[in-house]
Design an enzyme around this catalytic site. Structure first.
Site, PDB file in Angstrom:
ATOM      1  N   LYS A 130       0.834  -1.200   0.000  1.00  0.00           N
ATOM      2  CA  LYS A 130       0.000   0.000   0.000  1.00  0.00           C
ATOM      3  C   LYS A 130       0.873   1.256   0.000  1.00  0.00           C
ATOM      4  O   LYS A 130       2.010   1.223   0.471  1.00  0.00           O
ATOM      5  CB  LYS A 130      -0.846   0.044   1.285  1.00  0.00           C
ATOM      6  CG  LYS A 130      -1.990  -0.948   1.331  1.00  0.00           C
ATOM      7  CD  LYS A 130      -2.765  -0.795   2.639  1.00  0.00           C
ATOM      8  CE  LYS A 130      -3.931  -1.774   2.718  1.00  0.00           C
ATOM      9  NZ  LYS A 130      -4.992  -1.543   1.732  1.00  0.00           N
ATOM     10  N   ARG A 141     -10.317 -11.464   2.050  1.00  0.00           N
ATOM     11  CA  ARG A 141     -11.160 -12.535   1.508  1.00  0.00           C
ATOM     12  C   ARG A 141     -10.443 -13.877   1.543  1.00  0.00           C
ATOM     13  O   ARG A 141     -11.077 -14.919   1.609  1.00  0.00           O
ATOM     14  CB  ARG A 141     -11.642 -12.156   0.099  1.00  0.00           C
ATOM     15  CG  ARG A 141     -10.567 -12.016  -0.918  1.00  0.00           C
ATOM     16  CD  ARG A 141     -10.999 -11.181  -2.125  1.00  0.00           C
ATOM     17  NE  ARG A 141     -10.992  -9.743  -1.836  1.00  0.00           N
ATOM     18  CZ  ARG A 141     -11.347  -8.807  -2.695  1.00  0.00           C
ATOM     19  NH1 ARG A 141     -11.758  -9.130  -3.911  1.00  0.00           N
ATOM     20  NH2 ARG A 141     -11.320  -7.532  -2.370  1.00  0.00           N
TER      21      ARG A 141
HETATM   22  N1  BES Z   1      -8.103  -3.632   4.553  1.00  0.00           N
HETATM   23  C1  BES Z   1      -8.270  -3.227   3.210  1.00  0.00           C
HETATM   24  C2  BES Z   1      -9.544  -2.432   2.981  1.00  0.00           C
HETATM   25  C3  BES Z   1      -9.629  -1.087   3.664  1.00  0.00           C
HETATM   26  C4  BES Z   1      -9.197   0.050   3.015  1.00  0.00           C
HETATM   27  C5  BES Z   1     -10.185  -0.968   4.915  1.00  0.00           C
HETATM   28  C6  BES Z   1      -9.288   1.281   3.633  1.00  0.00           C
HETATM   29  C7  BES Z   1     -10.284   0.264   5.550  1.00  0.00           C
HETATM   30  C8  BES Z   1      -9.838   1.384   4.907  1.00  0.00           C
HETATM   31  C9  BES Z   1      -8.322  -4.445   2.300  1.00  0.00           C
HETATM   32  O1  BES Z   1      -7.548  -5.514   2.709  1.00  0.00           O
HETATM   33  C10 BES Z   1      -7.827  -4.024   0.965  1.00  0.00           C
HETATM   34  O2  BES Z   1      -6.683  -3.658   0.882  1.00  0.00           O
HETATM   35  N2  BES Z   1      -8.684  -4.098  -0.039  1.00  0.00           N
HETATM   36  C11 BES Z   1      -8.319  -3.719  -1.370  1.00  0.00           C
HETATM   37  C12 BES Z   1      -8.830  -4.786  -2.310  1.00  0.00           C
HETATM   38  C13 BES Z   1      -8.308  -4.664  -3.716  1.00  0.00           C
HETATM   39  C14 BES Z   1      -6.817  -4.906  -3.756  1.00  0.00           C
HETATM   40  C15 BES Z   1      -9.042  -5.658  -4.590  1.00  0.00           C
HETATM   41  C16 BES Z   1      -8.950  -2.373  -1.692  1.00  0.00           C
HETATM   42  O3  BES Z   1     -10.076  -2.121  -1.255  1.00  0.00           O
HETATM   43  O4  BES Z   1      -8.293  -1.582  -2.334  1.00  0.00           O
HETATM   44 MN    MN Z   2      -5.548  -5.362   2.048  1.00  0.00          MN
END
Ligand code: BES
Ligand code: MN
Ligand code: ZN
Length: 503
Positions: free
Chosen positions: A279, A353
């Site tokens: 990230k 997931r």
């Molecule tokens: N934990 C994150 C989602 C999240 C983002 C929660 C911001 C709270 C605040 C999750 O694991 C994630 O990174 N999801 C990705 C999925 C994508 C790579 C398909 C997302 O939402 O960008």
């Molecule tokens: Mn994530």
């Protein structure tokens, strides 16, 4: 925080501060506010006439009675806003604001009339519960890692004064329920606010275990080897990149013989770096809260243990970090989940997931039904619903309606998103049974379709709380930091199922 209910006349109570209320546009206050006004020889109605008190929503007017006519040295007149807009949710938020106002004035004890129960015609027990919840939620602070603020006040007790003796027992029970539910939400907040160097998967499991022991819940913590034996390839695929050992937390509550348990499944990523699909730095610190779903499920179990509904409930929380270590899962890798389905990992940041796949498959193996999972799953939730409501996804309309009704009663907004079959296409993979990312648009729905592959057709609801888990701005029961949403929904749902089982 001590919340009591007594019978008596609010104008005679001996306490540092009496709290009364006023609707907007009311010239002559009635009920408890009227009684206090008369004891003060019309001081409140005079201030209304002069325009100093208008009864606007959450307007706070602190009066000093300097020995005149009433037991308390202070009276707080709290504005209720327009009567036609008044609801139990407003009672909860108002109570939070009142509690913080009193604490800010360094008032330690107060007595209040039951906002909403008399004049507004709301259910008195629901109001007493909301007052207790609002007070306990509104006063929450996370100060474990800070030097104590010498100047900060502390509200120690609030007494709800009810003039009708016959109602006291019902209100006492409702207020006690409110305290249990709100303290559970605060427990979830404590877990989610804790930095990830403190709350490792092992510490998370230890806190769940300590709680279970204290409350008489069953508890098992599965380690990496046990999870490997069960074939949890998704969960362990995420855990591989971290130095911290993963822990799979299982809590059980037995309140109904050998009935099928309700399954509560929570995402327990104690820190989400994104893994190899790392990230950006901006805002990454918020990812210490990526175990909020798990925290809420564990906290709901504490409230359920205390409220003792006639139902069985099992909570499952896979806990691990998502790190880009030398042994981490890489994009393109294929993992095999516990139910035998294979997953092509397109993006290691779609890790929630992967761990939930195994947790849901395990829920099926344990024959839990119905199922609710709670997860900070997709950033796209914030785009869709902001921080107002969380997303609800389900495979069963009746079950979705039950969850929605529980959320509405609990005062936690949720909104159902569609699961049209067309969306399923996006997670088709050329090399495995499915892939873990379907692209940006409708990302929350793709994630829900992914989870649906692991529920074996059971009634299931998925709550994506990624937009509401972390609060930026204090407002009513919401304080800065972890929100503790949807603990109240989960507890209400368990109580509801105990009264009227599904199907
Ligand atoms: N934990 C994150 C989602 C999240 C983002 C929660 C911001 C709270 C605040 C999750 O694991 C994630 O990174 N999801 C990705 C999925 C994508 C790579 C398909 C997302 O939402 O960008
Ligand atoms: Mn994530
Ligand atoms: Zn995550």
């Amino acid at each position: 925080m001590d919340i009591r209910v007594t019978s008596g006349d609010i104008a005679n109570v001996q306490t540092p501060c009496v709290v009364v209320n006023l609707f907007q546009g009311v010239g002559a206050p009635g009920g408890g506010t009227g009684a206090v006004d008369r004891a003060l020889s019309g001081m409140i109605s005079e201030l209304i006439a002069s325009g100093d008190i208008r009864g606007r929503w959450c307007e706070m007017t602190l009066l000093h009675t300097v020995g005149r006519g009433i037991g308390a040295p202070r009276v707080l007149v709290a504005g209720l806003g327009k009567s036609e807009e008044f609801t139990v949710d407003r009672v909860r938020d108002l109570s939070a604001n009142i509690a913080r106002f009193l604490r800010g004035r360094r008032i330690t004890d107060a007595a209040t009339i039951a906002h909403g129960a008399g004049i507004a015609g709301l259910d008195p027990a629901a109001c007493a519960q909301a007052i207790a919840e609002g007070t306990v939620l509104g006063l929450y602070r996370f100060e474990r890692h800070k030097k104590a603020d010498e100047d900060a006040g502390e509200l120690k007790s609030l007494t709800i004064v009810e003039h009708d003796q016959a109602k006291v027992n019902a209100l006492t029970e409702a207020a006690a329920r409110g305290v249990i539910v709100a303290e559970a939400a605060n427990f979830a907040r404590d877990l989610a606010n804790e930095p990830s160097n403190v709350l490792t998967p092992s510490e998370f499991a230890a806190r769940a275990e300590a709680m279970a022991q204290a409350e008489g819940l069953g508890c098992r913590i599965l380690d990496r080897e046990e999870c490997a034996q069960m074939g949890m390839g998704g969960f362990l695929g995420v855990a591989k990149g971290s130095q911290q050992p993963p822990k799979f937390i299982v809590l059980t509550y037995k309140g109904a013989g050998d009935e099928k348990p309700l399954g509560l499944i929570g995402k327990g990523i104690t820190f989400d770096t994104g893994g190899i699909s790392i990230k950006p730095a901006q805002g990454m610190e918020e990812m210490k809260g990526d175990m909020s779903g798990g925290a809420c499920v564990i906290a709901a179990m504490r409230a359920i243990a205390r409220l003792k509904p006639r139902i069985n409930v099992t909570a499952l929380v896979p806990a691990t970090e998502n790190m880009p270590g030398g042994n981490a899962t890489k994009p393109g890798d294929v993992l095999t989940a516990m139910n035998g389905k294979t997953i092509e990992v397109i993006n290691t940041d779609a890790e929630g997931r992967l761990i939930l796949a195994d947790a849901l498959a395990y829920a099926c193996k344990l024959d839990l039904s119905p199922l609710v999972d709670v997860a900070t799953l997709t950033g796209a939730m914030s785009i869709a619903l902001g921080d107002v409501a969380y997303g609800l996804f389900a495979n069963d309309d009746a079950w979705a309606a039950r969850v929605q009704a529980a959320a509405a009663r609990a005062g936690e907004k949720c909104w159902q998103l569609p699961m049209f079959p067309e969306y399923r296409e996006a997670i088709k993979s050329d090399v495995a049974d499915m892939k873990n990312s379907g692209g940006r648009n409708a990302g929350s729905i793709f994630a829900a379709f992914f989870l649906k592959e692991f529920i074996d057709g059971r009634p299931w609801a998925h709550l994506d709380i990624a937009g509401v888990d972390f609060i930026e701005k204090e407002k009513g029961v919401r304080v800065k930091g972890a929100s503790g949403i949807p603990v109240r929904t989960l507890v209400d749902l368990a109580l509801d199922l105990a009264g009227r089982p599904l199907g």
